[in-house]
Design an enzyme around this catalytic site. Structure first.
Site, short mmCIF file in Angstrom:
data_model
loop_
_atom_site.label_atom_id
_atom_site.label_comp_id
_atom_site.label_asym_id
_atom_site.label_seq_id
_atom_site.Cartn_x
_atom_site.Cartn_y
_atom_site.Cartn_z
N LYS A 44 0.87 -1.19 0.00
CA LYS A 44 0.00 0.00 0.00
C LYS A 44 0.90 1.23 0.00
O LYS A 44 1.92 1.27 0.69
CB LYS A 44 -0.88 0.02 1.26
CG LYS A 44 -1.60 1.34 1.51
CD LYS A 44 -2.59 1.69 0.43
CE LYS A 44 -3.21 3.08 0.66
NZ LYS A 44 -4.08 3.48 -0.46
N CYS A 130 -2.52 9.89 -6.35
CA CYS A 130 -3.56 9.61 -5.36
C CYS A 130 -4.64 10.70 -5.46
O CYS A 130 -4.37 11.87 -5.23
CB CYS A 130 -3.00 9.60 -3.94
SG CYS A 130 -4.31 9.23 -2.75
C1 LIG Z 1 -2.60 6.39 -2.57
C2 LIG Z 1 -3.87 6.76 -2.55
C3 LIG Z 1 -4.87 6.19 -3.44
C4 LIG Z 1 -6.13 5.87 -2.96
C5 LIG Z 1 -6.56 6.12 -1.56
O1 LIG Z 1 -5.84 5.72 -0.61
O2 LIG Z 1 -7.63 6.76 -1.41
N1 LIG Z 1 -7.08 5.35 -3.78
C6 LIG Z 1 -6.83 5.15 -5.12
O3 LIG Z 1 -7.71 4.68 -5.88
N2 LIG Z 1 -5.60 5.44 -5.61
C7 LIG Z 1 -4.60 5.94 -4.84
O4 LIG Z 1 -3.49 6.19 -5.36
#
Ligand SMILES: C=Cc1c(C(=O)O)[nH]c(=O)[nH]c1=O
Length: 312
Positions: A44, A130
């Site tokens: 993550k 993000c």
């Molecule tokens: C790193 C945050 C991201 C997130 C998030 O943590 O909200 N959701 C996504 O679809 N892509 C992202 O790059």
């Protein structure tokens, strides 16, 4: 048929892996990915400090995919770096990806220094896309900032790295972004992240499905396939051939993966499907991709990678 693939000196026995953010928050989830049929995994996206992220409900399954506004919840860089360092000792033949997302230039550079000074020997995915941190515009849509971030990064960063990009929708944007990316020693470009700031409605209550940002969140799943194909193809046509493509978005079966590879992908990441089906999805996807390859008479990924034809 053989699903072996590579990014330079990094060899993978299978093209499939998870998309960052999906079933990769904790050591247990990461171990489950490692034990699945996936060829590798990505953590993550990490920030310097642990983050709780946005209030729930922040993820919802949709008819043809998903919407999420997680808000970058993660255990912090140290947690994932620790995992990566112990993983590479236990599995020296299985390189993994460490994802980092920064909320500021300072934080980005500080995390990069920490990784640079560590014994991590996998690949780093700098997440420039993000879409869900309230008040923070995503770097990938600001070309000057992208140029600045990468210039600062590669003034000292020497470990193998690539970037995770948002979807682009205009050929001039592909030209501009490729011109920036070609200036840097990138091992890969990963397209695409979720389709930023979509909105879906609960038909019972006439209310936005997720809580954060008034219901605005990144869209994944089948909705994303044509955009992912176009972004992988456009960058494959524009980037220095030394820079490999990772294809992410819309993979629900072996044929979807086959299509991303035709468009130029060396690795295929799976998000929404993995979220909904679990790591067993990799077993099904592997079987289905092998079946498509057999039908076409291909034995290796290199036989058809980037071989998309166009009508003349
Ligand atoms: C790193 C945050 C991201 C997130 C998030 O943590 O909200 N959701 C996504 O679809 N892509 C992202 O790059």
């Amino acid at each position: 048929t053989d699903l072996h693939t590579s990014i330079d000196e990094f060899q993978f026995d299978n093209v499939f892996m998870n998309a960052s953010g999906v079933r990769c928050y904790t050591k247990d989830e990461l171990d489950e990915l490692a034990e699945s049929d996936a060829g590798t995994l990505v953590t993550k996206s990490a920030t310097q400090a642990k983050r709780l992220g946005n209030p729930s409900p922040r993820y919802a399954r949709l008819e043809l995919g998903s919407i999420n506004s997680m808000g970058l919840p993660n255990e912090g860089l140290e947690y994932y770096l620790d995992y990566a360092l112990s993983f590479q000792k236990a599995h020296p033949d299985k390189p993994i990806f460490l994802s980092v997302a920064s909320l500021s230039m300072e934080e980005n550079l500080a995390m990069a220094h920490t990784i640079e000074d560590s014994d991590f020997n996998g690949l780093v995915e700098f997440n420039l896309s993000c879409p869900n941190v309230p008040g923070k515009p995503q770097t990938g849509y600001d070309f000057d900032r992208t140029q600045e971030v990468l210039t600062n990064l590669f003034s000292f960063f020497t470990k193998p790295a690539g970037v995770k990009l948002p979807p682009y929708f205009d050929l001039a944007q592909f030209d501009q972004m490729a011109a920036i990316l070609n200036q840097f020693p990138l091992k890969f470009v990963n397209s695409i992240n979720s389709l930023g700031n979509g909105l879906m409605i609960d038909p019972e209550t006439d209310t936005a499905l997720i809580k954060p940002k008034g219901g605005f969140g990144g869209i994944g799943g089948a909705y994303a396939k044509p955009i992912a194909l176009a972004n992988v193809r456009a960058f494959a046509q524009r980037l220095d051939p030394k820079i490999r493509l990772i294809g992410t978005g819309g993979v629900t079966n072996g044929r979807d993966a086959y299509d991303l590879i035709l468009a130029g992908a060396s690795l295929v990441q799976v998000g929404t499907l993995l979220q909904e089906e679990g790591p067993a999805a990799f077993t099904r996807l592997t079987r289905e991709l092998r079946a498509v390859m057999q039908t076409k008479g291909y034995n290796a990924i290199s036989d058809f990678k980037g071989q998309l034809k166009v009508l003349s």
